[in-house]
Motif scaffolding. Structure first.
Motif, PDB file in Angstrom:
ATOM      1  N   PHE A 142     -74.395  22.448-108.517  1.00 19.75           N
ATOM      2  CA  PHE A 142     -73.696  22.595-107.235  1.00 19.75           C
ATOM      3  C   PHE A 142     -72.322  21.937-107.317  1.00 19.75           C
ATOM      4  CE2 PHE A 142     -74.272  21.777-102.367  1.00 19.75           C
ATOM      5  CZ  PHE A 142     -73.194  22.603-102.117  1.00 19.75           C
ATOM      6  N   CYS A 143     -72.301  20.740-107.890  1.00 22.68           N
ATOM      7  CA  CYS A 143     -71.061  19.986-108.045  1.00 22.68           C
ATOM      8  C   CYS A 143     -70.061  20.746-108.909  1.00 22.68           C
ATOM      9  CB  CYS A 143     -71.363  18.622-108.657  1.00 22.68           C
ATOM     10  SG  CYS A 143     -69.924  17.741-109.294  1.00 22.68           S
ATOM     11  N   ALA A 144     -70.532  21.296-110.042  1.00 26.30           N
ATOM     12  CA  ALA A 144     -69.647  22.000-110.971  1.00 26.30           C
ATOM     13  C   ALA A 144     -69.021  23.231-110.316  1.00 26.30           C
ATOM     14  CB  ALA A 144     -70.422  22.409-112.226  1.00 26.30           C
ATOM     15  N   ILE A 145     -69.852  24.052-109.661  1.00 24.81           N
ATOM     16  CA  ILE A 145     -69.341  25.259-109.017  1.00 24.81           C
ATOM     17  C   ILE A 145     -68.401  24.902-107.875  1.00 24.81           C
ATOM     18  CG2 ILE A 145     -69.962  27.384-107.826  1.00 24.81           C
ATOM     19  CD1 ILE A 145     -70.832  27.285-110.745  1.00 24.81           C
ATOM     20  N   THR A 146     -68.780  23.894-107.107  1.00 29.84           N
ATOM     21  CA  THR A 146     -67.947  23.468-105.979  1.00 29.84           C
ATOM     22  C   THR A 146     -66.603  22.949-106.453  1.00 29.84           C
ATOM     23  OG1 THR A 146     -69.883  22.899-104.635  1.00 29.84           O
ATOM     24  CG2 THR A 146     -67.805  21.873-104.033  1.00 29.84           C
ATOM     25  N   PHE A 147     -66.619  22.155-107.537  1.00 31.21           N
ATOM     26  CA  PHE A 147     -65.380  21.551-108.019  1.00 31.21           C
ATOM     27  C   PHE A 147     -64.441  22.612-108.595  1.00 31.21           C
ATOM     28  CE2 PHE A 147     -62.589  19.000-110.678  1.00 31.21           C
ATOM     29  CZ  PHE A 147     -62.362  17.897-109.863  1.00 31.21           C
ATOM     30  N   ILE A 148     -65.011  23.565-109.324  1.00 27.09           N
ATOM     31  CA  ILE A 148     -64.181  24.624-109.917  1.00 27.09           C
ATOM     32  C   ILE A 148     -63.613  25.539-108.834  1.00 27.09           C
ATOM     33  CG2 ILE A 148     -64.220  26.684-111.384  1.00 27.09           C
ATOM     34  CD1 ILE A 148     -66.304  25.268-113.108  1.00 27.09           C
ATOM     35  N   GLY A 149     -64.472  25.939-107.899  1.00 28.34           N
ATOM     36  CA  GLY A 149     -64.030  26.861-106.858  1.00 28.34           C
ATOM     37  C   GLY A 149     -63.391  26.187-105.665  1.00 28.34           C
ATOM     38  N   ARG A 150     -63.460  24.842-105.623  1.00 31.12           N
ATOM     39  CA  ARG A 150     -62.924  24.073-104.502  1.00 31.12           C
ATOM     40  C   ARG A 150     -63.541  24.541-103.187  1.00 31.12           C
ATOM     41  NH1 ARG A 150     -61.390  19.816-106.670  1.00 31.12           N
ATOM     42  NH2 ARG A 150     -60.266  19.283-104.762  1.00 31.12           N
ATOM     43  N   ASN A 151     -64.808  24.938-103.260  1.00 34.26           N
ATOM     44  CA  ASN A 151     -65.464  25.481-102.072  1.00 34.26           C
ATOM     45  C   ASN A 151     -66.957  25.160-102.154  1.00 34.26           C
ATOM     46  OD1 ASN A 151     -66.714  27.167-100.114  1.00 34.26           O
ATOM     47  ND2 ASN A 151     -64.963  28.548-100.176  1.00 34.26           N
ATOM     48  N   SER A 152     -67.436  24.303-101.253  1.00 33.76           N
ATOM     49  CA  SER A 152     -68.836  23.890-101.293  1.00 33.76           C
ATOM     50  C   SER A 152     -69.782  25.029-100.905  1.00 33.76           C
ATOM     51  CB  SER A 152     -69.056  22.688-100.361  1.00 33.76           C
ATOM     52  OG  SER A 152     -68.632  22.984 -99.050  1.00 33.76           O
ATOM     53  N   VAL A 153     -69.317  25.959-100.087  1.00 28.80           N
ATOM     54  CA  VAL A 153     -70.151  27.102 -99.708  1.00 28.80           C
ATOM     55  C   VAL A 153     -70.436  27.977-100.929  1.00 28.80           C
ATOM     56  CG1 VAL A 153     -70.292  29.183 -98.284  1.00 28.80           C
ATOM     57  CG2 VAL A 153     -69.289  27.091 -97.344  1.00 28.80           C
ATOM     58  N   LEU A 154     -69.420  28.146-101.780  1.00 29.57           N
ATOM     59  CA  LEU A 154     -69.602  28.906-103.017  1.00 29.57           C
ATOM     60  C   LEU A 154     -70.631  28.220-103.909  1.00 29.57           C
ATOM     61  CD1 LEU A 154     -68.779  31.153-105.004  1.00 29.57           C
ATOM     62  CD2 LEU A 154     -66.943  29.629-105.816  1.00 29.57           C
ATOM     63  N   GLY A 155     -70.520  26.900-104.033  1.00 26.09           N
ATOM     64  CA  GLY A 155     -71.480  26.150-104.838  1.00 26.09           C
ATOM     65  C   GLY A 155     -72.893  26.306-104.319  1.00 26.09           C
ATOM     66  N   ALA A 156     -73.055  26.230-102.992  1.00 27.53           N
ATOM     67  CA  ALA A 156     -74.375  26.385-102.380  1.00 27.53           C
ATOM     68  C   ALA A 156     -74.933  27.779-102.642  1.00 27.53           C
ATOM     69  CB  ALA A 156     -74.274  26.125-100.876  1.00 27.53           C
ATOM     70  N   ALA A 157     -74.075  28.796-102.537  1.00 27.81           N
ATOM     71  CA  ALA A 157     -74.521  30.180-102.722  1.00 27.81           C
ATOM     72  C   ALA A 157     -74.994  30.427-104.158  1.00 27.81           C
ATOM     73  CB  ALA A 157     -73.389  31.139-102.368  1.00 27.81           C
ATOM     74  N   VAL A 158     -74.266  29.898-105.131  1.00 25.63           N
ATOM     75  CA  VAL A 158     -74.626  30.110-106.536  1.00 25.63           C
ATOM     76  C   VAL A 158     -75.943  29.409-106.870  1.00 25.63           C
ATOM     77  CG1 VAL A 158     -73.956  29.629-108.923  1.00 25.63           C
ATOM     78  CG2 VAL A 158     -72.253  30.451-107.294  1.00 25.63           C
ATOM     79  N   VAL A 159     -76.073  28.168-106.439  1.00 27.02           N
ATOM     80  CA  VAL A 159     -77.313  27.416-106.716  1.00 27.02           C
ATOM     81  C   VAL A 159     -78.511  28.097-106.070  1.00 27.02           C
ATOM     82  CG1 VAL A 159     -78.541  25.257-106.269  1.00 27.02           C
ATOM     83  CG2 VAL A 159     -76.162  25.204-107.041  1.00 27.02           C
ATOM     84  N   TYR A 160     -78.356  28.504-104.816  1.00 26.30           N
ATOM     85  CA  TYR A 160     -79.484  29.130-104.125  1.00 26.30           C
ATOM     86  C   TYR A 160     -79.813  30.501-104.714  1.00 26.30           C
ATOM     87  CZ  TYR A 160     -82.766  30.090-100.390  1.00 26.30           C
ATOM     88  OH  TYR A 160     -83.912  30.362 -99.697  1.00 26.30           O
ATOM     89  N   ALA A 161     -78.807  31.169-105.277  1.00 24.22           N
ATOM     90  CA  ALA A 161     -79.051  32.457-105.932  1.00 24.22           C
ATOM     91  C   ALA A 161     -80.005  32.287-107.119  1.00 24.22           C
ATOM     92  CB  ALA A 161     -77.730  33.068-106.399  1.00 24.22           C
ATOM     93  N   PHE A 162     -79.840  31.192-107.880  1.00 23.02           N
ATOM     94  CA  PHE A 162     -80.746  30.919-108.993  1.00 23.02           C
ATOM     95  C   PHE A 162     -82.175  30.707-108.490  1.00 23.02           C
ATOM     96  CE2 PHE A 162     -76.878  29.786-111.402  1.00 23.02           C
ATOM     97  CZ  PHE A 162     -77.147  30.435-112.598  1.00 23.02           C
ATOM     98  N   VAL A 163     -82.299  29.980-107.378  1.00 21.84           N
ATOM     99  CA  VAL A 163     -83.626  29.704-106.822  1.00 21.84           C
ATOM    100  C   VAL A 163     -84.278  30.994-106.323  1.00 21.84           C
ATOM    101  CG1 VAL A 163     -84.878  28.464-105.013  1.00 21.84           C
ATOM    102  CG2 VAL A 163     -82.986  27.345-106.214  1.00 21.84           C
TER     103      VAL A 163
END
Length: 228
Positions: A142-163
């Motif tokens: 979540f941290c990696a995706i959020t930091f790269i995209g500068r968007n915590s919603v994007l990080g949440a979406a990617v992590v939850y997609a894996f789940v």
């Protein structure tokens, strides 16, 4: 305030699904209250649709804090910044799993079923370790995706997609075994024979992904842009 409301909601939501108590199949079909209660908290459905979403919701608070460039400047160096963030992520993951176990123990206490925990200490310890590491890996991703995209919603979406992918594959009994997050959260005694292998895999992925964070931050360095 955000953490308190999230944990309070989780406390009241899990018991709303009493049918999950009928999911015990660990003892060759024999109903065992401890098994059923454990699976009601750490079953695939409750993990995928209640506990992981609430965990991601909790992460939004810390993610937004650490994304603030002023916070990063205050640490003075990348190493201190990432070490502190790792400590926070580990604390978040451990605290969340401990909270889930408190719900489990509370249900056992209310039902007067403490005796069901006899002989389960090794399983509970192994399960706790795998679950904390899995949530930690989820947090770092979540941290990696959020930091790269500068968007915590994007990080949440990617992590939850894996789940969700985990859940769909498990539910449809697909030929390809892609289960990972759910496999190491929704643990059960028959599957703990692979504990050491799962542990090494989780540690390797967690350490490897975390070590990539400082490297990724050098390529997406908002501080350099702001200074220039």
């Amino acid at each position: 305030m955000g953490y308190c409301s999230t944990f309070a909601a989780l406390f009241f939501l899990i018991p709303l699904f009493p049918d999950l108590l009928n999911a015990a199949t660990w003892d060759e079909g024999k109903f065992v209250f401890f098994d059923a209660t454990y699976e009601s908290v750490f079953g695939m459905w409750s993990v995928a649709f209640i506990e992981v979403p609430f965990f991601i919701l909790c992460l939004l608070f810390s993610q937004d804090f650490f994304l603030n460039s002023a916070v990063r400047v205050r640490f003075g160096s990348n190493q201190k910044f990432w070490c502190q963030w790792l400590k926070v992520m580990l604390l978040e993951s451990a605290a969340y799993v401990i909270y889930l176990y408190l719900l489990l123990f509370l249900r056992l206490a209310v039902a007067g079923q403490w005796s069901g925990m006899r002989g389960q200490r090794t399983f509970l310890l192994q399960g706790f370790i795998l679950q904390v590491l899995t949530f930690l890996l989820m947090d770092i991703l979540f941290c990696a995706i959020t930091f790269i995209g500068r968007n915590s919603v994007l990080g949440a979406a990617v992590v939850y997609a894996f789940v969700l992918l985990d859940y769909v594959v498990s539910s449809t009994k697909a030929l390809i075994d892609l289960k990972f997050f759910l496999k190491t959260i929704c643990v059960a005694p028959p599957f703990m024979d692979d504990f050491l292998l799962e542990l090494l895999l989780l540690v390797g992925l967690t350490v490897g992904l975390f070590l990539l964070l400082p490297v990724m931050s050098d390529h997406v360095d908002s501080l350099k842009k702001e200074v220039s």
